[in-house]
Write an enzyme that holds these catalytic residues in place. Structure first.
Site, mmCIF file in Angstrom:
data_model
loop_
_atom_site.group_PDB
_atom_site.id
_atom_site.type_symbol
_atom_site.label_atom_id
_atom_site.label_comp_id
_atom_site.label_asym_id
_atom_site.label_seq_id
_atom_site.Cartn_x
_atom_site.Cartn_y
_atom_site.Cartn_z
ATOM 1 C CE LYS A 273 16.557 -2.433 8.919
ATOM 2 N NZ LYS A 273 15.637 -3.332 8.244
ATOM 3 C CE LYS B 231 20.136 -9.122 5.285
ATOM 4 N NZ LYS B 231 18.843 -8.872 4.714
ATOM 5 C CG LEU C 86 6.141 -5.876 7.210
ATOM 6 C CD1 LEU C 86 5.361 -6.031 8.501
ATOM 7 C CD2 LEU C 86 5.346 -5.045 6.203
ATOM 8 N N PRO C 87 9.742 -3.320 6.541
ATOM 9 C CG PRO C 87 9.274 -1.144 5.824
ATOM 10 C CD PRO C 87 8.606 -2.434 6.222
#
Lengths: 310, 310, 310, 310
Positions: free
Chosen positions: D247, D178, D72-73
């Site tokens: 983000k 990540k 998901l985002p």
């Protein structure tokens, strides 16, 4: 008999300085400006006091003058005014003194001082603070760099427009202090904009926040005067261009680098005003830098409250 | 009959606040502190005014109190004070009000407010500025976040130690304003240190530079008070730990990020105070951050001039 | 008959470059170094190929040479080598060419080129990358700035130690490209240190993290080579001083400012390497900048794992 | 008999991952997507391999599945997928495993893991790198955080779309690695843009500069691949939104702050991508951040050269 002096550079701040100098009975003043009509206008306005003459060239302005005052956008213009057949060096007498009120840079000033010394001419850098109103009222603060005798000699001339004359150190010291003052101003404007934009987005009105901050340890000239008068009102009067503050902060940042001082906040602020200048254009006021932060944040600082609320 | 209140957290600033509260004839005050001996000392000193009692637990302190005031290092300690068999929630009456004078963070405060509301208890964040002296003299500035009725209800209690009580917005707004004030303080200290270190290395004395800057547009509370009194004198009194300012700046920086405000200067300042904290240790004063800049630059700001010079 | 050339500046990288030049049968080479014994040593080692002579002064080295190569710490040393009775200008023939392999700065190089042109001498800036090993093996990359004919003329000389010779633009372009390359190297080292220190403190081993990053989009020469070989092993071999990288990044940062490019990351990196240089001293290697981040973070990147773990 | 699994979140990268999973004969796959039509399309495309079913709700997808994969985002969407009558928790079997391939944040993942553990469900964070092409070809790199048994159990599922599966550490470690990878990517893009814009303004073509840098120590994945293919060509293909990189960098920056690591470069980069996101909008590609630097500098990197030149 009044001492002969010259004033070159009749911009926003230079013009009222020159008028106060010309109005002093102690001096016989020659004026020069790149756009000659401006010099004639200033001479006309000043006629009630002394009777300033208008010089056709820097050389003519300098001829016979004991003290020559310059007030130009940057040190580069001052340096280029020296040279050429109509330049200052062609007119300056030996033992004359060049007093440079430009917000210039120390390194160029030191080169100018060396060049003048070859002709027996002294140099004092003497940038001012206090704005147009301060110049008109003779209430400027003047930061001087040069030898003690040269600064002492410049002092009576500087007192025609300055209320606080401070000898800061050797040639370049005046420009250095001015640049650091401007850099702190820039830091204060930008950081206040970041903080107030954050608070607005968190539901706190900027006028309420400033009411508290200005009674607390985070206050500055920016928070106490610039933001209430110029940002919250959305007036953004154009009194000092962001292009010039960009130049000033860069002088301070370069000075820090030349002197080996790690100065992350000053360097970053130099970048922020460089991009504000690029974004806002040549005519924008320095306080409009807050608009860049507002644009990024998607919020306006103040302005939208109906009066009486609080 | 005096209203029953409680004060929890008797640190450097909390102790004098609690003494002023306890001295008010309007209140019957219970004190609590993690180290109980501190509470007994404060209660003894305050005995001339009211007659504060010492509570054994947060629960006991809260029992019967209409208003409970907390003043702890961070919001984390406030949150953990609520829970457990001896926690505040076990003692707080329905319709009581928790007034948190901690320099806390808005997000945790909103979570605390939600938790308290489940028990019918109100919440006002009410951090203060003005230092120990301000607390002793009842001259603190208090920034309040909460509903208008809750802030109105807290006001008489806050007025026992505060002279300026400002309602900034909803829950968390007081902490947000305090954090931004502290961040601006941090920005001003660090940038002044960078600028003055640069000037010292360029041959300009910091006291001379400050004399000019404090009459010019680059002035701030830091340049006008902290640097002359604490840095140039090399006194560096320990009044407010750099560890706490590190925490405060991080709250402001996190708030900017949460609210989507690009704030490069605040974020960089948060990093600089983080590394200053790591470098200087837990006990150093916040103004000693200037020493980090001095160390990098290899220069001392002020200190070395013989008195009388200028 | 071999063409007469000179090589001045026999430092860590200059010495193997000079030896390769001297070993070429196409050239008759004169060597000069400020410390003459170094020149005699290099001449002795190179004797198997050509038979380099040792010059007593820059003037003597330049006399009769078609091409003079310099390789010094900064452009300042190159500029000062030109002047004086024993300087290069006193010896350089009209129509000679100065090829400067210093990692210098564009502005000074342009001034040097103007000064040389007054004497009919051409100038090419030709900084190199590839390190001592690349110089010894004749595998350097050379970035050239200058006119096309001058670069063409310099090429055969450069090919004695370089494998990739690139004409980047006008005078100064070679130095500009070299400075930007170094600035990116510096950015990559520092940001990798920040990221890996963060991961270590979050419980992720740096070797595991690099295994992933080096297979992903965040990889760089620093993450692929420098960190595995030099940081994780805690070897930190001293191959290129942080003092020189500090100088190089400052050249790139100054260039950005002179060209009006807001470059917050490059400017901040210049500050970080300035303070790393101040903190680590003159002899530290450039990769040791990671130690500054480690010190602030209170963590070591790699090093502590027993072999075989994973 | 094939093991029952579910895949939730069929965005740009999730869709090809789900198709590879569904195509494996080892698994019987249920698909769910907020927009159900997307799930039906993916199921149709994948029908040749397995025969994925389309679930009406997360609860239905989870029912009977040993392993549930989410992509998901942000972690926020994952957390909210757990709750409610149709949420994952309502369907997940005890002893099932949630494998979250979202590029999420470590702190939220730890909260999710705690919440799942209350229901006897395990958690592995497993973000991927390699882009849409890597997903389609089953060549993704997968960074895992969780217990060794949970990661071992997830591995066969991850191998349907991943070629390199690395266990980085405890829950959150995959997201941490990540995020740091992405932050380095962001640093490399922005600093290369600053450097190349500076060189363009100094008269050096970006393609020439990159030819040198990519043979030197300043090279990175950005300079070797992104700039030549996407910036110099002015193609700027939209493969990964700057909004998502914003983000990701913020996650890395927050992690550094939470872990007490002063990280000025990462923090500043977070601000730059925040403002790039605000300036460029939601749909812009991450490499378009270079356009912000170009706009400030008033120059274009590459693009204007006629083909064949060099």
């Amino acid at each position: 008999m009044p001492e002969q002096v010259a004033f070159l550079g009749l911009g926003a701040i230079g013009a009222p300085m020159a008028r106060r100098l010309a109005a002093s009975p102690a001096y016989s003043t020659a004026l020069w400006n790149r756009t000659a009509s401006k010099a004639r206008t200033v001479a006309g306005l000043a006629r009630d006091g002394g009777a300033p003459t208008v010089a056709a060239t820097p050389r003519e302005a300098a001829r016979g003058a004991g003290i020559v005052v310059t007030c130009l956008p940057t040190s580069r213009e001052v340096a280029s005014l020296l040279e050429g057949p109509d330049g200052l060096l062609a007119g300056l007498e030996r033992a004359a003194l060049l007093v440079d009120c430009t917000s210039g840079d120390p390194a160029t000033s030191r080169r100018i001082a060396v060049r003048l010394a070859e002709h027996g001419v002294g140099f004092v850098d003497a940038p001012v603070s206090g704005g147009v109103a301060g110049a008109e009222q003779g209430r400027l603060t003047v930061m001087c760099g040069g030898s003690a005798p040269d600064v002492a000699r410049a002092r009576p001339v500087l007192e025609t427009f300055g209320a606080k004359i401070v000898h800061c150190g050797p040639v370049g010291a005046g420009h250095a202090v001015k640049a650091v003052n401007q850099a702190l101003l820039a830091v204060h404007i930008w950081s206040a904009a970041e903080g107030l934009a954050t608070l607005e987005k968190a539901g706190v009105r900027a006028d309420v926040a400033l009411d508290v901050i200005n009674a607390s340890s985070g206050r500055s000239n920016s928070s106490m005067n610039l933001f209430p008068e110029r940002v919250l009102t959305r007036a953004f009067p154009r009194t000092f261009r962001v292009a010039l503050l960009d130049k000033d902060v860069a002088i301070a940042a370069d000075l820090a680098r030349q002197r080996g001082v790690p100065a992350p906040l000053l360097q970053l602020t130099a970048e922020l005003f460089r991009l504000a200048h690029a974004t806002l254009g040549e005519e924008a006021d320095h306080v409009e830098a807050a608009r860049v932060v507002e644009g990024w944040a998607g919020v306006e600082i103040g302005g939208k409250y109906s009066s009486g609320e609080g």
